[in-house]
Design a protein around this motif. Structure first.
Motif, short mmCIF file in Angstrom:
data_model
loop_
_atom_site.label_atom_id
_atom_site.label_comp_id
_atom_site.label_asym_id
_atom_site.label_seq_id
_atom_site.Cartn_x
_atom_site.Cartn_y
_atom_site.Cartn_z
N GLY A 1 10.15 -2.22 -13.71
CA GLY A 1 9.39 -1.20 -13.35
C GLY A 1 9.75 -0.11 -14.37
N TYR A 2 8.88 0.87 -13.91
CA TYR A 2 8.93 2.43 -14.99
C TYR A 2 10.17 2.79 -14.93
N GLU A 3 10.61 3.27 -13.42
CA GLU A 3 11.88 3.90 -13.54
C GLU A 3 13.04 3.13 -14.09
N SER B 1 -2.52 -1.85 -9.15
CA SER B 1 -1.81 -1.72 -7.97
C SER B 1 -1.26 -2.71 -7.41
N PRO C 1 2.73 -1.84 -8.31
CA PRO C 1 2.47 -0.66 -7.61
C PRO C 1 3.29 0.35 -8.16
N GLU C 2 4.62 0.26 -8.33
CA GLU C 2 5.43 1.19 -9.05
C GLU C 2 4.91 1.67 -10.34
N MET D 1 1.51 3.51 -9.96
CA MET D 1 1.86 4.91 -9.48
C MET D 1 2.25 6.00 -10.77
N ALA D 2 3.19 5.42 -11.69
CA ALA D 2 3.59 6.01 -12.74
C ALA D 2 2.30 6.39 -13.73
N ASN E 1 -1.27 6.34 -5.86
CA ASN E 1 -0.05 7.28 -5.40
C ASN E 1 0.54 7.27 -4.19
N ARG F 1 2.12 3.93 -3.19
CA ARG F 1 3.26 3.50 -3.50
C ARG F 1 4.45 4.44 -2.70
N THR F 2 4.14 5.64 -2.44
CA THR F 2 4.98 6.38 -1.56
C THR F 2 4.90 6.10 -0.03
#
Length: 211
Positions: A40-42, A111, A115-116, A119-120, A180, A183-184
């Motif tokens: 994922g991005y994070e 998505s 999804p994460e 969202m980014a 967004n 995801r949240t």
């Protein structure tokens, strides 16, 4: 003319340099894509991408100055062929709702798949800092908006040009916001495709009414 002035400068070394740069860019892009898929991005870091691409971290920064720009580099690569192809494909149907949903399908597909990361990407498109790769992605999104505006002025929609442009921007921005919300956890239980359809139908009704 002197002998030195009459010589043609060799081009082969420059060609090799460009080829080497393209290969490095390809390795960095592939490494970022793999890390995004697995972590994922994070979870992805620039140092990991540099390690996987077998380049110095400073080399990664030459191609993408920040982590968000690296994400935009990946998004631009994914969408640079897909969006023009979808715009061409959308001409094959007469239903304006289906055409617009086809044009939005990269957002829905991303998505569902990641999804994460999606969202980014949506966050960077809407609120990110300017950079060359983000500009590429924003230009692709602008192509989507222009195509959607064209649908709203034709295919039985009959919206005025100004209204159509505004509605197209709202549709695309709304689609990004829906990603967004998915995801949240703020969205309801309906799949994102259903929410996009409801949003498009509402925007189309408003454009036809001149709202």
């Amino acid at each position: 003319m002197s002998e030195a002035a009459g010589r043609v400068a060799p081009t082969r070394p420059a060609g090799r340099r460009e080829q080497a740069k393209a290969l490095k860019r390809g390795r960095i892009l592939a490494a970022a894509q793999r890390r995004l898929a697995s972590q994922g991005y994070e979870g992805m870091t620039m140092a990991q991408v540099a390690h996987d691409a077998d380049v110095a971290i400073g080399t990664v920064f030459q191609y993408a100055a920040t982590k968000p720009e690296l994400l935009m580099m990946v998004a631009a690569d994914r969408w640079s062929d897909a969006i023009p192809a979808l715009i061409a494909q959308a001409r094959d149907t007469d239903d304006p709702v289906e055409i617009i949903l086809t044009l939005l399908s990269p957002l829905a597909q991303e998505s569902a798949r990641a999804p994460e990361v999606t969202m980014a990407i949506a966050r960077e498109i809407l609120f990110g800092v300017d950079g060359p790769h983000r500009r590429e992605v924003v230009a692709l999104v602008a192509q989507l908006e222009e195509a959607i505006a064209g649908v709203l002025t034709s295919h039985g929609a009959g919206a005025a040009a100004g209204t159509a442009s505004t509605a197209a921007r709202l549709i695309v921005s709304g689609g990004l916001i829906e990603l967004n919300r998915t995801r949240t956890g703020l969205a309801d239980g309906d799949p994102v495709e259903h929410r996009l359809r409801a949003m498009v139908e509402l925007a189309l009704a408003g454009a036809r009414a001149g709202v």
